[in-house]
Design a protein around this motif. Structure first.
Motif, PDB file in Angstrom:
ATOM      1  N   THR A 197     -17.592 -49.188-106.257  1.00 25.90           N
ATOM      2  CA  THR A 197     -18.501 -48.289-105.547  1.00 25.90           C
ATOM      3  C   THR A 197     -17.853 -46.924-105.328  1.00 25.90           C
ATOM      4  OG1 THR A 197     -19.607 -50.123-104.430  1.00 25.90           O
ATOM      5  CG2 THR A 197     -19.737 -47.978-103.350  1.00 25.90           C
ATOM      6  N   TYR A 198     -18.676 -45.894-105.307  1.00 24.21           N
ATOM      7  CA  TYR A 198     -18.222 -44.559-104.897  1.00 24.21           C
ATOM      8  C   TYR A 198     -18.914 -44.197-103.593  1.00 24.21           C
ATOM      9  CZ  TYR A 198     -15.620 -43.335-109.104  1.00 24.21           C
ATOM     10  OH  TYR A 198     -14.676 -43.287-110.100  1.00 24.21           O
ATOM     11  N   ILE A 199     -18.213 -43.444-102.739  1.00 17.74           N
ATOM     12  CA  ILE A 199     -18.814 -42.982-101.492  1.00 17.74           C
ATOM     13  C   ILE A 199     -18.535 -41.494-101.297  1.00 17.74           C
ATOM     14  CG2 ILE A 199     -18.566 -45.239-100.385  1.00 17.74           C
ATOM     15  CD1 ILE A 199     -16.238 -44.057 -98.754  1.00 17.74           C
ATOM     16  N   VAL A 200     -19.404 -40.875-100.524  1.00 14.59           N
ATOM     17  CA  VAL A 200     -19.197 -39.507-100.048  1.00 14.59           C
ATOM     18  C   VAL A 200     -19.307 -39.570 -98.534  1.00 14.59           C
ATOM     19  CG1 VAL A 200     -20.065 -37.146-100.000  1.00 14.59           C
ATOM     20  CG2 VAL A 200     -20.115 -38.453-102.150  1.00 14.59           C
ATOM     21  N   ALA A 201     -18.310 -39.044 -97.823  1.00 13.35           N
ATOM     22  CA  ALA A 201     -18.233 -39.190 -96.374  1.00 13.35           C
ATOM     23  C   ALA A 201     -18.269 -37.836 -95.682  1.00 13.35           C
ATOM     24  CB  ALA A 201     -16.961 -39.929 -95.983  1.00 13.35           C
ATOM     25  N   GLN A 202     -18.703 -37.857 -94.441  1.00 11.23           N
ATOM     26  CA  GLN A 202     -18.645 -36.658 -93.596  1.00 11.23           C
ATOM     27  C   GLN A 202     -17.893 -37.011 -92.324  1.00 11.23           C
ATOM     28  OE1 GLN A 202     -21.651 -33.293 -92.758  1.00 11.23           O
ATOM     29  NE2 GLN A 202     -22.125 -34.824 -91.213  1.00 11.23           N
ATOM     30  N   THR A 203     -16.939 -36.154 -91.958  1.00 13.35           N
ATOM     31  CA  THR A 203     -16.179 -36.380 -90.728  1.00 13.35           C
ATOM     32  C   THR A 203     -17.036 -35.995 -89.530  1.00 13.35           C
ATOM     33  OG1 THR A 203     -15.235 -34.156 -90.842  1.00 13.35           O
ATOM     34  CG2 THR A 203     -13.994 -35.941 -91.880  1.00 13.35           C
ATOM     35  N   GLY A 204     -16.889 -36.758 -88.453  1.00 14.39           N
ATOM     36  CA  GLY A 204     -17.644 -36.491 -87.237  1.00 14.39           C
ATOM     37  C   GLY A 204     -16.815 -35.748 -86.212  1.00 14.39           C
ATOM     38  N   ASP A 205     -17.210 -35.890 -84.955  1.00 13.87           N
ATOM     39  CA  ASP A 205     -16.522 -35.191 -83.871  1.00 13.87           C
ATOM     40  C   ASP A 205     -15.289 -35.972 -83.421  1.00 13.87           C
ATOM     41  OD1 ASP A 205     -18.425 -33.171 -83.834  1.00 13.87           O
ATOM     42  OD2 ASP A 205     -19.743 -34.319 -82.490  1.00 13.87           O
ATOM     43  N   ASP A 206     -14.280 -35.219 -82.991  1.00 12.43           N
ATOM     44  CA  ASP A 206     -13.098 -35.829 -82.398  1.00 12.43           C
ATOM     45  C   ASP A 206     -13.335 -36.036 -80.906  1.00 12.43           C
ATOM     46  OD1 ASP A 206     -11.689 -35.806 -84.805  1.00 12.43           O
ATOM     47  OD2 ASP A 206     -11.009 -33.749 -84.467  1.00 12.43           O
ATOM     48  N   ALA A 207     -12.717 -37.069 -80.351  1.00 11.64           N
ATOM     49  CA  ALA A 207     -12.894 -37.354 -78.930  1.00 11.64           C
ATOM     50  C   ALA A 207     -11.664 -38.058 -78.392  1.00 11.64           C
ATOM     51  CB  ALA A 207     -14.142 -38.212 -78.715  1.00 11.64           C
ATOM     52  N   TYR A 208     -11.561 -38.103 -77.078  1.00 13.91           N
ATOM     53  CA  TYR A 208     -10.508 -38.875 -76.424  1.00 13.91           C
ATOM     54  C   TYR A 208     -11.198 -39.921 -75.567  1.00 13.91           C
ATOM     55  CZ  TYR A 208      -6.076 -40.023 -74.205  1.00 13.91           C
ATOM     56  OH  TYR A 208      -4.957 -40.683 -73.777  1.00 13.91           O
ATOM     57  N   ASP A 209     -10.993 -41.181 -75.906  1.00 14.71           N
ATOM     58  CA  ASP A 209     -11.704 -42.285 -75.276  1.00 14.71           C
ATOM     59  C   ASP A 209     -10.862 -42.862 -74.136  1.00 14.71           C
ATOM     60  OD1 ASP A 209     -13.027 -44.621 -74.618  1.00 14.71           O
ATOM     61  OD2 ASP A 209     -13.623 -45.048 -76.691  1.00 14.71           O
ATOM     62  N   GLU A 210     -11.199 -42.440 -72.910  1.00 16.20           N
ATOM     63  CA  GLU A 210     -10.446 -42.900 -71.739  1.00 16.20           C
ATOM     64  C   GLU A 210     -10.589 -44.410 -71.542  1.00 16.20           C
ATOM     65  OE1 GLU A 210      -8.392 -41.426 -69.883  1.00 16.20           O
ATOM     66  OE2 GLU A 210      -8.706 -39.273 -70.153  1.00 16.20           O
ATOM     67  N   ASP A 211     -11.788 -44.932 -71.832  1.00 23.74           N
ATOM     68  CA  ASP A 211     -11.994 -46.372 -71.687  1.00 23.74           C
ATOM     69  C   ASP A 211     -11.092 -47.150 -72.644  1.00 23.74           C
ATOM     70  OD1 ASP A 211     -13.880 -46.000 -69.732  1.00 23.74           O
ATOM     71  OD2 ASP A 211     -15.588 -46.096 -71.099  1.00 23.74           O
ATOM     72  N   MET A 212     -10.952 -46.621 -73.863  1.00 23.40           N
ATOM     73  CA  MET A 212     -10.095 -47.281 -74.839  1.00 23.40           C
ATOM     74  C   MET A 212      -8.639 -47.277 -74.365  1.00 23.40           C
ATOM     75  SD  MET A 212      -9.550 -48.892 -77.600  1.00 23.40           S
ATOM     76  CE  MET A 212     -11.148 -48.785 -78.393  1.00 23.40           C
ATOM     77  N   LYS A 213      -8.201 -46.142 -73.817  1.00 24.89           N
ATOM     78  CA  LYS A 213      -6.822 -46.067 -73.316  1.00 24.89           C
ATOM     79  C   LYS A 213      -6.602 -47.077 -72.191  1.00 24.89           C
ATOM     80  CE  LYS A 213      -3.303 -43.128 -71.265  1.00 24.89           C
ATOM     81  NZ  LYS A 213      -2.249 -43.844 -72.002  1.00 24.89           N
ATOM     82  N   SER A 214      -7.542 -47.157 -71.269  1.00 27.48           N
ATOM     83  CA  SER A 214      -7.406 -48.103 -70.151  1.00 27.48           C
ATOM     84  C   SER A 214      -7.393 -49.536 -70.660  1.00 27.48           C
ATOM     85  CB  SER A 214      -8.566 -47.918 -69.162  1.00 27.48           C
ATOM     86  OG  SER A 214      -8.543 -46.624 -68.612  1.00 27.48           O
TER      87      SER A 214
END
Length: 540
Positions: free
Chosen positions: A474-491
């Motif tokens: 398969t071939y894909i074409v991707a688009q990058t989204g927004d960057d974020a800092y996930d406080e819930d993930m850190k906790s």
């Protein structure tokens, strides 16, 4: 279990120094000890144990899957050894001695088989069982080599630790689950020696493994991991799979190879000997024997129980069992009811009855078109690859000229959305999340196994359209989204790494993964399993 009177045991005689001796207490002494232990303030007469000893006892309850002991002592007429690979030059082997005793690998398999008796009749389960035992054995061999290099087998107090493990192994316990010296002393010397030998060989490795289970993540490392995991980015992508291959090109390919996609219905009788095949054919053609009866009584393939009925096959599928092109062509050109053969097949010789003469494929059927495209990817991957790459490049150009969303809508493409994901180039389980867990379809995750692509996905500016990337066929074409800092993930990860059990498991898993991915491992599992184990299973 061998008897002390068995003359075959003579060559396995053991000197008393190789057997752990335990003094049998009288029932009176046992009762006295019990009362003393229950008295407040009573001090035991036993010497104080060192820290090393206490750690050794902890070892005994950790990673039980690595420490295995034999469960039977039956004899075999001759020993055998199957080598599945090597680690740093050391054989990773399944071995049973002439006396019937198995090595660590053999005892693992035996234990797993006793827990999964149905695996003996299910090749898929059997493969998974043996592969699990093999991977454990690779890690055991690697850890054992490290233990010996460190001299742990010669450490002071090791003999005492061996004796402690034997007492707690369960082999010599009574109905109350307590070690019983009477049971121990009545056990044949050969059996006691064998158990001790296994413990002596495995316990140093157990100590190495326990180190993995006592590793604690430092606060600095925990913060580093949770910060890295909390820095996330999302993605979108479109996929160009074999189904994206144009229908017109698929039909063009199929019409150039019509025999490959025509469908024929057959029944078959497979025998090992051509003379028998000719004899059966003569009887069937003379009417003295029906095809179905001949198949049921003589065929050695899986269709015998159905009277030889094998079903329908595409032309290209015939090559899976008919070895000669001329024989495949004969099958596809024969009329209903024709008896073809004997023809050479993978198991010997076959008589083939044509139940439904070959019919050309219906190219208007979506299912047939999908089958043709899959076949092109298998038989002519360069053709498929060139077309899909060109389609992906065309989409990338359109998305760069307008927008990713507009280009996808204009082409009626489905867009796969990947939730926020941290950078995790090595797909380490210590990070908990990676593209392999957040990509719902999996194509972006496969493409990102290439570290260059992975880094590009996370370093390109937000909103960048990237590709084409290849993911399998398969071939894909991707688009990058927004960057974020996930406080819930850190906790979450901070709490996650505060759990010793979880961090121990992850460290151990990473260690096992490192061993299995090491250049020191020469892996021959699949070949050895199919050529030796399945063979052993069918002949014993």
């Amino acid at each position: 279990m061998p008897s002390d009177n068995n003359t075959n045991d003579t060559k396995d005689s053991v000197d008393s120094s190789k057997v752990v001796e335990f003094v049998q207490k009288s029932s009176k002494n046992i009762e006295t000890d019990r009362k003393q232990k229950q008295k407040p303030g009573h001090k035991s007469s036993k010497s104080k144990k060192s820290i090393g000893w206490l750690l050794g006892v902890i070892v005994l309850v950790l990673l039980a899957i690595i420490m295995v002991l034999p469960s039977t002592f039956t004899r075999a007429s001759s020993g055998y050894k199957v080598v599945f690979g090597t680690y740093d030059g050391i054989d990773v082997a399944y071995e049973v001695s002439p006396s019937g005793s198995g090595n660590h690998f053999a005892n693992q398999v035996q234990g797993l088989m006793s827990q999964n008796p149905n695996a003996a009749s299910d090749y898929n389960q059997l493969y998974q069982l043996w592969n699990s035992a093999y991977q454990n054995e690779v890690f055991f061999v690697a850890a054992n080599a490290l233990a010996k290099k460190a001299g742990l087998d010669k450490t002071a107090g090791m003999e005492q630790l061996v004796a402690q493990y034997i007492r707690e192994s369960g082999y010599y316990t009574n109905d109350q689950g307590v070690f019983d010296a009477t049971i121990y002393n009545s056990t044949p010397a050969l059996q006691k020696s064998y158990i001790k030998k296994n413990v002596q060989e495995q316990l140093p490795t157990q100590i190495i493994i326990s180190d993995l289970y006592t590793v604690r993540v430092s606060s600095a490392e925990k913060n580093y991991i949770s910060d890295a995991a909390a820095t996330v980015r999302d993605f979108e992508y479109v996929s160009f799979t074999t189904d994206s291959y144009p229908d017109a090109l698929a039909v063009e390919y199929a019409t150039q190879n019509p025999e490959a996609f025509s469908q024929v219905g057959i029944s078959r009788i497979t025998v090992a000997d051509e003379t028998l095949a000719l004899s059966l054919k003569s009887q069937i053609e003379s009417g003295t024997l029906s095809f179905e009866d001949a198949a049921t009584a003589n065929s050695i393939d899986g269709y015998a129980q159905n009277g030889g009925a094998a079903g329908t096959f595409r032309g290209y599928e015939l090559s899976q069992f008919i070895t000669q092109d001329i024989d495949r062509a004969l099958v596809l050109s024969s009329s209903d009811g024709a008896l073809v053969g004997p023809v050479a097949v993978s198991l010997g010789y076959a008589l083939l009855r044509i139940d439904a003469a070959a019919q050309e494929a219906d190219y208007s059927d979506p299912g047939v078109l999908s089958l043709i495209k899959t076949r092109i990817a298998q038989a002519d991957p360069e053709r498929m690859d060139a077309v899909l790459r060109e389609e992906a490049q065309t989409f990338l150009t359109a998305a760069s000229a307008t927008s990713f969303v507009d280009a996808a809508e204009a082409a009626s493409f489905d867009v796969t959305v990947v939730a926020t994901t941290p950078v995790n180039v090595s797909d380490s389980q210590l990070m908990t999340f990676s593209l392999s867990t957040t990509d719902p379809v999996g194509f972006l995750s496969i493409a990102a196994e290439d570290s260059t692509i992975h880094k590009e996905l996370f370093t390109a500016p937000s909103g960048t359209t990237l590709g084409p990337y290849k993911a399998g066929t398969t071939y894909i074409v991707a688009q990058t989204g927004d960057d974020a800092y996930d406080e819930d993930m850190k906790s979450y990860l901070d709490l996650f790494y505060d759990s010793p059990y979880i961090t121990q498991q992850l460290v151990a898993q990473d260690a096992i993964g490192t061993v299995l991915a090491s250049d020191k491992l020469q892996d021959n599992f699949m070949s050895a399993f199919f050529s030796h184990i399945l063979g052993l299973g069918s002949s014993r």
